[in-house]
Write a protein that holds these residues in place. Sequence first.
Motif, PDB file in Angstrom:
ATOM      1  N   TRP A   3       3.215   7.556  -1.079  1.00 25.91           N
ATOM      2  CA  TRP A   3       4.348   7.599  -1.893  1.00 25.91           C
ATOM      3  C   TRP A   3       3.993   7.795  -3.262  1.00 25.91           C
ATOM      4  O   TRP A   3       4.560   8.619  -4.135  1.00 25.91           O
ATOM      5  CB  TRP A   3       5.070   6.228  -1.876  1.00 25.91           C
ATOM      6  CG  TRP A   3       6.403   5.908  -3.043  1.00 25.91           C
ATOM      7  CD1 TRP A   3       7.681   6.237  -2.472  1.00 25.91           C
ATOM      8  CD2 TRP A   3       6.329   5.548  -4.071  1.00 25.91           C
ATOM      9  NE1 TRP A   3       8.448   6.171  -3.531  1.00 25.91           N
ATOM     10  CE2 TRP A   3       7.693   5.626  -4.518  1.00 25.91           C
ATOM     11  CE3 TRP A   3       5.485   5.364  -5.207  1.00 25.91           C
ATOM     12  CZ2 TRP A   3       8.259   5.284  -5.953  1.00 25.91           C
ATOM     13  CZ3 TRP A   3       6.051   4.964  -6.367  1.00 25.91           C
ATOM     14  CH2 TRP A   3       7.170   5.150  -6.927  1.00 25.91           C
ATOM     15  N   ASN A  57       3.249  11.630  -3.595  1.00 24.43           N
ATOM     16  CA  ASN A  57       4.480  12.229  -3.820  1.00 24.43           C
ATOM     17  C   ASN A  57       5.264  12.071  -5.282  1.00 24.43           C
ATOM     18  O   ASN A  57       5.933  13.054  -5.661  1.00 24.43           O
ATOM     19  CB  ASN A  57       5.464  11.829  -2.812  1.00 24.43           C
ATOM     20  CG  ASN A  57       5.006  12.577  -1.431  1.00 24.43           C
ATOM     21  OD1 ASN A  57       4.874  13.625  -1.300  1.00 24.43           O
ATOM     22  ND2 ASN A  57       4.922  11.675  -0.181  1.00 24.43           N
ATOM     23  N   THR A  58       4.932  11.027  -5.726  1.00 23.16           N
ATOM     24  CA  THR A  58       5.416  10.575  -7.158  1.00 23.16           C
ATOM     25  C   THR A  58       5.268  11.389  -8.258  1.00 23.16           C
ATOM     26  O   THR A  58       5.768  11.865  -8.983  1.00 23.16           O
ATOM     27  CB  THR A  58       5.711   9.192  -7.298  1.00 23.16           C
ATOM     28  OG1 THR A  58       6.275   8.468  -6.219  1.00 23.16           O
ATOM     29  CG2 THR A  58       6.252   8.960  -8.446  1.00 23.16           C
ATOM     30  N   THR A  91       1.467   0.505  -6.121  1.00 19.83           N
ATOM     31  CA  THR A  91       2.608   1.058  -5.734  1.00 19.83           C
ATOM     32  C   THR A  91       3.029   0.234  -4.285  1.00 19.83           C
ATOM     33  O   THR A  91       3.816   0.566  -3.515  1.00 19.83           O
ATOM     34  CB  THR A  91       2.664   2.542  -5.607  1.00 19.83           C
ATOM     35  OG1 THR A  91       1.484   2.819  -4.727  1.00 19.83           O
ATOM     36  CG2 THR A  91       2.706   3.246  -6.791  1.00 19.83           C
ATOM     37  N   SER A 134       4.889  -1.781  -8.940  1.00 16.75           N
ATOM     38  CA  SER A 134       6.253  -1.662  -8.112  1.00 16.75           C
ATOM     39  C   SER A 134       6.685  -3.067  -8.134  1.00 16.75           C
ATOM     40  O   SER A 134       5.988  -4.237  -8.258  1.00 16.75           O
ATOM     41  CB  SER A 134       5.902  -1.258  -6.840  1.00 16.75           C
ATOM     42  OG  SER A 134       5.020  -1.889  -6.101  1.00 16.75           O
ATOM     43  N   ASP A 159      11.720   2.196  -5.122  1.00 17.41           N
ATOM     44  CA  ASP A 159      11.424   3.705  -5.004  1.00 17.41           C
ATOM     45  C   ASP A 159      12.189   4.377  -6.173  1.00 17.41           C
ATOM     46  O   ASP A 159      12.601   5.922  -5.856  1.00 17.41           O
ATOM     47  CB  ASP A 159      12.532   3.753  -3.775  1.00 17.41           C
ATOM     48  CG  ASP A 159      12.104   3.329  -2.435  1.00 17.41           C
ATOM     49  OD1 ASP A 159      10.830   3.723  -2.056  1.00 17.41           O
ATOM     50  OD2 ASP A 159      12.714   2.482  -1.906  1.00 17.41           O
ATOM     51  N   ASP A 160      11.965   3.945  -7.173  1.00 16.76           N
ATOM     52  CA  ASP A 160      12.390   4.731  -8.544  1.00 16.76           C
ATOM     53  C   ASP A 160      11.241   5.600  -8.889  1.00 16.76           C
ATOM     54  O   ASP A 160      10.495   5.450 -10.075  1.00 16.76           O
ATOM     55  CB  ASP A 160      12.733   3.657  -9.647  1.00 16.76           C
ATOM     56  CG  ASP A 160      13.588   4.343 -10.790  1.00 16.76           C
ATOM     57  OD1 ASP A 160      13.391   5.574 -10.835  1.00 16.76           O
ATOM     58  OD2 ASP A 160      14.173   3.629 -11.617  1.00 16.76           O
ATOM     59  N   ARG A 161      11.018   6.812  -8.264  1.00 20.14           N
ATOM     60  CA  ARG A 161      10.057   7.856  -8.876  1.00 20.14           C
ATOM     61  C   ARG A 161      10.302   8.261 -10.152  1.00 20.14           C
ATOM     62  O   ARG A 161       9.248   8.421 -10.897  1.00 20.14           O
ATOM     63  CB  ARG A 161      10.191   9.343  -7.846  1.00 20.14           C
ATOM     64  CG  ARG A 161       9.735   8.815  -6.566  1.00 20.14           C
ATOM     65  CD  ARG A 161       9.724   9.994  -5.388  1.00 20.14           C
ATOM     66  NE  ARG A 161       9.925   9.937  -4.132  1.00 20.14           N
ATOM     67  CZ  ARG A 161       8.850   9.528  -3.381  1.00 20.14           C
ATOM     68  NH1 ARG A 161       7.724   9.432  -4.066  1.00 20.14           N
ATOM     69  NH2 ARG A 161       8.980   9.386  -2.223  1.00 20.14           N
ATOM     70  N   THR A 203       7.220   7.929 -13.203  1.00 22.93           N
ATOM     71  CA  THR A 203       6.789   8.900 -13.769  1.00 22.93           C
ATOM     72  C   THR A 203       6.738   8.937 -15.226  1.00 22.93           C
ATOM     73  O   THR A 203       5.939   9.342 -16.093  1.00 22.93           O
ATOM     74  CB  THR A 203       7.073  10.382 -13.124  1.00 22.93           C
ATOM     75  OG1 THR A 203       8.478  10.530 -13.189  1.00 22.93           O
ATOM     76  CG2 THR A 203       6.653  10.522 -11.838  1.00 22.93           C
TER      77      THR A 203
END
Length: 419
Positions: free
Chosen positions: A253, A256-257, A317, A340, A361-363, A367
Amino acid sequence: MNPKAKKRDAKNSVSFYLNKAISFMEKNKKEKEEMKQPEKKKVLFTATGAIFINAFMIPYLKYFQDQGYEVHVATNGKEEIPYCDKKFTIPIERSPYKLNNLRAIRQLKKIIDNNKYEIIHTHTPMGSVVTRLAALKTRKINKTRVIYTAHGFHFYKGAPKKNWIIFYPIEKILARYTDTLILVNEEDYLLAKDNLKSDIRYVPSAIGTDELKFNFSLSNSQKSEIRKSLGLKDSDFVMIYPAELSKRKRQVWLINTVKELILNNSDIHLLLPGRDSLKGQCQKLAKEYKIDKQIHFLGFRNDIPKLLTISNLSLSTSFQEGFPVNIMEAMYVGLPIIVSDCRGCRDLIKNNKNGFVVDLDDRLNFTNRIKEVKDNNPKVSLLANQARLDSQQYTLEKVMKQITYVYNIFAESYETVKG
């Protein structure tokens, strides 16, 4: 036979019986002296793997040795363990579905019955299940005190239903055969206090940050050398997430973020020290995104304190934790921290007070927080300083005082520690 031979034989016979008598008297004296010496009290530590004991329990093994106890350890794995008088290797497995756990129960029961321990302190989910089942008899007959430190229940808010169906009933039953149950985070403590029958204790962390590991000072040139050895420049912005590469820790995750952020900023690097349980999945992903030059997979490392010291930002995370050591250590170093929003992490980090807490799940927010740290927002240094101050309550010295109070080995009976 001539008279001289008879005389010699008689002399040898007297000498033989005299030596026999002296040997018997010395043996009898030695046995009496041994009977006078009180037998050492024994303590047993158990966990699924020896790696857990070596990583977190060594100060506690030393504590018991210093108090005159004979210290035993029973785990899977054949690693050597300091301050351990006797090490037993038993086939405990992480999965509750493995038949080896039944063998482990039988083997451990025999060990426990033979040694008559005063205290058994068990850790890790399956380690504790195997141990408490093996100790049922000794609790009744030898009054052995069984302590379980739960470093994060498998059942928690948001956990899969199967975790609640399997693990909650097991703990509900076994808590009755646990003299003291130590919880390391608030969510588990509140759940246990309301639902489990045992002597419930709340000791945040229950491990503590070992300050001796951080008893060093690195000059700027030494920091540069460490960075250089990792392929980093002094001007690079370095993020670190020390943890086993696993589904629970969610490095996939994370990659990907941050992929776009890393692609657009050649000076941003991510260190991922830790054993790989994902069989190269993260490395493959980094290569696919063409960011493998900026994500550094370091494997198991024993120099995490130094890696923290040369980093600019600590991340986590994970979707659930017990009481994360990597975050405690990052706080102690005084790093900015982004975590997280999960059990364990939110026990340590309070959003906008000593770090940043981001929804699971707040990408975008994740960032943005990284950018905020990289851009040297003045608020960030204030949060990091507060985290360092907050970390002082989780030092090994302070946590050990709480744990040894629970042990209370100087009490005349276990009843004096209940309450």
